[in-house]
Design an enzyme around this catalytic site. Structure first.
Site, mmCIF file in Angstrom:
data_model
loop_
_atom_site.group_PDB
_atom_site.id
_atom_site.type_symbol
_atom_site.label_atom_id
_atom_site.label_comp_id
_atom_site.label_asym_id
_atom_site.label_seq_id
_atom_site.Cartn_x
_atom_site.Cartn_y
_atom_site.Cartn_z
ATOM 1 N N GLY B 147 12.895 -43.122 -29.199
ATOM 2 C CA GLY B 147 13.705 -44.279 -28.677
ATOM 3 C C GLY B 147 13.822 -45.305 -29.705
ATOM 4 O O GLY B 147 13.292 -45.072 -30.895
ATOM 5 N N CYS B 148 14.746 -46.132 -29.667
ATOM 6 C CA CYS B 148 15.339 -47.077 -30.839
ATOM 7 C C CYS B 148 14.215 -47.849 -31.283
ATOM 8 O O CYS B 148 13.959 -48.016 -32.559
ATOM 9 C CB CYS B 148 16.584 -47.843 -30.471
ATOM 10 S SG CYS B 148 16.328 -48.916 -28.754
ATOM 11 N N TYR B 149 13.396 -48.632 -30.497
ATOM 12 C CA TYR B 149 12.482 -49.496 -30.886
ATOM 13 C C TYR B 149 11.349 -48.913 -31.531
ATOM 14 O O TYR B 149 10.925 -49.096 -32.789
ATOM 15 C CB TYR B 149 11.873 -50.298 -29.832
ATOM 16 C CG TYR B 149 12.675 -51.507 -29.158
ATOM 17 C CD1 TYR B 149 12.976 -52.572 -30.156
ATOM 18 C CD2 TYR B 149 13.096 -51.681 -28.038
ATOM 19 C CE1 TYR B 149 13.603 -53.708 -29.866
ATOM 20 C CE2 TYR B 149 13.734 -52.651 -27.478
ATOM 21 C CZ TYR B 149 13.901 -53.779 -28.354
ATOM 22 O OH TYR B 149 14.696 -54.701 -28.078
ATOM 23 N N ALA B 150 11.030 -47.557 -30.935
ATOM 24 C CA ALA B 150 9.914 -46.740 -31.473
ATOM 25 C C ALA B 150 9.989 -46.214 -32.851
ATOM 26 O O ALA B 150 9.317 -46.212 -33.631
ATOM 27 C CB ALA B 150 9.634 -45.489 -30.527
ATOM 28 N N THR B 151 11.480 -45.846 -33.104
ATOM 29 C CA THR B 151 11.996 -45.386 -34.201
ATOM 30 C C THR B 151 11.559 -46.549 -35.510
ATOM 31 O O THR B 151 11.034 -46.165 -36.489
ATOM 32 C CB THR B 151 13.542 -45.060 -34.315
ATOM 33 O OG1 THR B 151 13.803 -44.241 -33.561
ATOM 34 C CG2 THR B 151 13.978 -44.550 -35.777
#
EC number: 1.2.1.38
Lengths: 343, 343, 343, 343
Positions: B147-151
């Site tokens: 996911g974007c935040y996770a990245t």
């Protein structure tokens, strides 16, 4: 009450002019600006034509003392320290919006502002005054108005620090609109750079840090250091301040909410949000409100507090008018009964 | 290599189309969208006319299996979990950009996504793959894209967590542009609400939290909880992620910098900033870079890490192409040699 | 082909660097900037690190002539006129992006630019070249690249003017993003002024007026005057140009559409919109397209034409590369196969 | 004077609430909204908490007639036509902000609004009232408030049309912020689409066209057609309206300026700019001003007029209060003494 404003063409000065235009008990008797003296305000700011337009006069302290009851200094740090001295000598009331009279310590000022301090004998005449925690003192004739970031932070932390609830480090992640940096020109305020961007600047080096810790330790000696980040987000106005603190002991959400409400009982300009609700930036922009919400994380025992203000109003001009009202004995919200613009 | 994209008209799907248009070794063989099947892409997105325009086909797995070498699922969570099954059954390679195959645990998914999970026997076929930490496995035919935040979070914390340097709580204050919420309509994405505003949403409740802690604990069992805030700032693209961690022991800035550089040695898409320099958001938008900077506070022993990505590229489509390149044995930067747009 | 860029740190120069990075047949051999010579580009623009980073060299014409095949001048008006002379003397090919070589008339230049013109014997070496109307000439070694507004206007009006369809006055209402004004600092480009604002400047006084009328009259002698307004809208990139013309005689929509399509037959970078459809700004930003739509008002016999471009690409750097491709005999879209960013 | 507002939660209704909060002679007696009846306004709009918060009541005409002196309809077109009837029947004063009572002709309304008109016998009870050209009539108890675009256009053209100075076609190129489209959700108002974009919509088809021509022909029968374009620019508030007209005969700038000043002598809310100065959008946003500037082109004999307003104030709620003041015999600027926000 006749009010003179020095530094009338900056963002803070313009906002003072706008607010005093609607003040029921004070009026602007004169505007002063050395760089623009002799011009009409509307020559620089056409939007003021027919509303708040006035002649810009030079900064002459004798004239000002003779023609007004109080002077508001909306001048940058490093300028107020010079201009204020005359007024102090003449015992003419001053509210200073710059950072120049916020410390009782010349060295501290000079370390963080990289500028020559006003002499100590003048510093000690001033009271650093958050209106929500105002107590009338002998010095209240010379008032140092809190900084914008400091206002959002201190109002957000006061209930916790005054009650000594925080364990260790306080982490502050504050975001500001571009007007926070004033109207001077730089690549960082160029539209093409600031638009669609976010920048974190002066990490742990912002000059509001000593102002914040000075007040925190006045409330409770333990809190002498903070982790402080300041960022620019692409809006013109507003500070969105997120704070993270570890609590000394677990608390219920209800309990925390009560503590905040208790602290700001009858404080019209601080609006504690309903439980679990966080304010957004727009709900205060255009007003003198500081809205505060919080979310408690039971797992990590971290309380997150969000505090939002309009940096030019509650963070500068509005708070100065609030301090003026307290000084003069006017109702606290004179000239400040503002509906946030929202749309 | 022939690539089919399902969910072609969403932001992620559109970005995949754009990136693959310039890929030297892969090409789009077909675009699929149930809602828009039969239309040309340019009827919905006139900007694609003459460049990336193509017929939008219905989502028919048999046809896709017969006509492409791999399928990219740019469908929302709750849709991928249904669509992917056929491809897994047919052993047709899949890269899924949604959250549907990021956990090995149906219950965990259902708790955080409030949706029915894909069955465990399918979940276990997928590998959650951050390309910077890629190791070829048996499952690498079915890839779950982070996911974007996770990245942004995981790339920013990896050097510290893998080396077990953090004491206790990790505080993450992440800000995203509006494209992060996709093209569906809501008051919060209405221009009049989002413009000139900042909003903090889903405090400690964002569905990327378990994805982050799952990976952190895989690196070092201690780090099973985070404090996680997500905000919207008024930009279209980009994640600006600020993280605060207390270090187990004092470290020199040089030492910390070395650890980061070591972790990302030869990782083209992670750019560790020069010492004491923090990245701004724009320096990655339009590219597949994740730029990381940090500032250490000796007083509080807090290390602040800033990690910035383009949420639609490194946080979604770009990372998916990077994973595709690794899967196919292409050079890692095929189709990803992008200059940030900046202006 | 080895290309040197002078004025590498301005918006136009940066965009050239970005486009040439992906050019299959040309490469940047050197970047030049007198103000920043000796620095790496990434010291000024961190986003270029690891992608388009290069040493910035001083502007030394001998060195450049020896080390490149062509020089691109991305310098401001008033600077190109001085720098270009050496290259012309040495017969080293030049594409100039400034306004300095767009007229065959020193006086005309000096009237509109309020700067000293290059001498006529140099002016006459240059060809003003809209690539869509390119015809190889003896002078094509020295190319003057059209201005941003002029590009949007001329491509939008060419079909009508070349066919002599317009009665009388041409009214042009052009709006530009802030990058059009370059990176120099002024109150009008300060974020707080430009954001949430729109300003009309230089009404009938913009320096692109003589460039436009010079080309219009070259196409058809009648059209020697225009009504021309230029505005700033709060975006970074893009020109949205609305033009109103009264037609000599009534025309059908089909007929008008045909005339436009005929004019731009096989011109890849001009996309005539479907009938009655008007382009929006975003559908070209990030690309070399000029998209043109029109709406005919039978009642008033007014044809409204909307022409949109990315001011830094089709209005500057992209068009310069297109001219370079034509000069060098490369495919016209080398380095310009760009998908508009849209999101 | 007790005022009821129907349609309280839309942009227009919210702005009415804000303005009446500061009105010295009128007060809001009740807010009405069928969709939100029973809620407090602050549940929907937290920014109103403690300032303009009130219970939202259902729309019951009997109750309203009994409890207020006048009703303001801030309801959309198609809704006002239905709701107003009861109040007209009961002779209860109404100011309607929608388009529903702007024509004396059912068919004209139905053609342009594609909605069922109110019956003619109700239409004829209403007066279309631009306050600057107000004359007390028998019907002034039922007032139809002009549309936002129509206000900017009509105030900008009145001096020319009333003096019959224009030759032929009037070309209007109007740009509006996103609040002009209201709070309903659509892809065109999604932040990701509207931000960094400009779009021209409803060319020659906007429903304000007949309202404009109806008034123009009332002033001078010749002007029965206009060329009218409406665009969205990425701001929340404001209309920037550029108009181009060919004059019947050459005029001096002084003469034109005099005509404008004469028309608006003693009209507080129209500010004719100094000669050759054009207003920018921000100088009126947040206020009830309409600022007008013009530039005359001697070569083409075209006069360009720029007229700017805040679409929600002078273009809607502010003008409605101005009409209310005229109706009630209050000073025209009661509640409207607003300083543009500018920063």
């Amino acid at each position: 009450m006749d009010v003179s404003i020095i530094g009338s063409t900056g963002y803070g000065g313009m906002e003072l002019t706008k607010l005093l235009h609607k003040h029921p008990n004070a009026r602007i008797s004169s505007l002063h600006s050395d760089s623009a003296a002799g011009q009409m305000l509307s020559e620089i700011y056409p939007h003021t034509d027919g509303v708040t337009d006035m002649l810009l006069r030079p900064v002459e302290s004798d004239w000002i003392v003779a023609n007004s009851d109080i002077v508001l200094l909306a001048t940058p740090s490093g300028v107020s320290s010079r201009l204020a001295l005359d007024f102090v000598d003449k015992k003419h009331p001053v509210i200073d919006l710059s950072g120049d009279f916020r410390f009782m310590d010349e060295k501290l000022y000079e370390k963080w502002y990289q500028k020559k301090s006003a002499p100590y004998r003048y510093l000690k005449e001033f009271t650093y005054q958050i209106p929500e925690f105002f107590k009338k003192t002998a010095n209240s004739r010379f008032i140092s108005n809190p900084g914008c970031y400091a206002t959002a932070v201190l109002l957000g932390l006061a209930p916790l620090v005054q009650n000594n609830l925080i364990e260790e480090t306080i982490i502050i992640d504050a975001k500001s609109g571009l007007s926070g940096a004033g109207k001077s020109l730089s690549q960082s305020s160029h539209f093409v750079n600031a638009h669609d961007n976010m920048t974190l600047y002066k990490a742990n080096q912002h000059q509001h840090i000593p102002e914040i810790t000075q007040q925190l330790t006045a409330w409770s000696a333990t809190y002498d250091k903070i982790q402080f980040s300041t960022s620019l987000i692409p809006v013109s106005r507003g500070i969105f301040c997120t704070m993270y603190v570890q609590l000394r002991e677990k608390k219920s959400v209800d309990n925390l909410h009560d503590i905040y409400q208790q602290t700001y009982l009858n404080k019209k300009f601080v609006r504690i949000q309903p439980k679990e609700r966080l304010p957004d930036l727009k709900q205060v922009v255009g007003s003198n409100y500081c809205d505060i919400g919080m979310v408690y994380n039971e797992k990590t025992n971290v309380l997150m507090i969000v505090s939002v203000i309009d940096n030019l109003i509650k963070g500068a001009a509005g708070q100065a008018i609030q301090n003026l009202n307290l000084f003069a004995g006017f109702p606290e919200d004179d000239g400040l009964d503002l509906v946030p613009s929202y749309f």
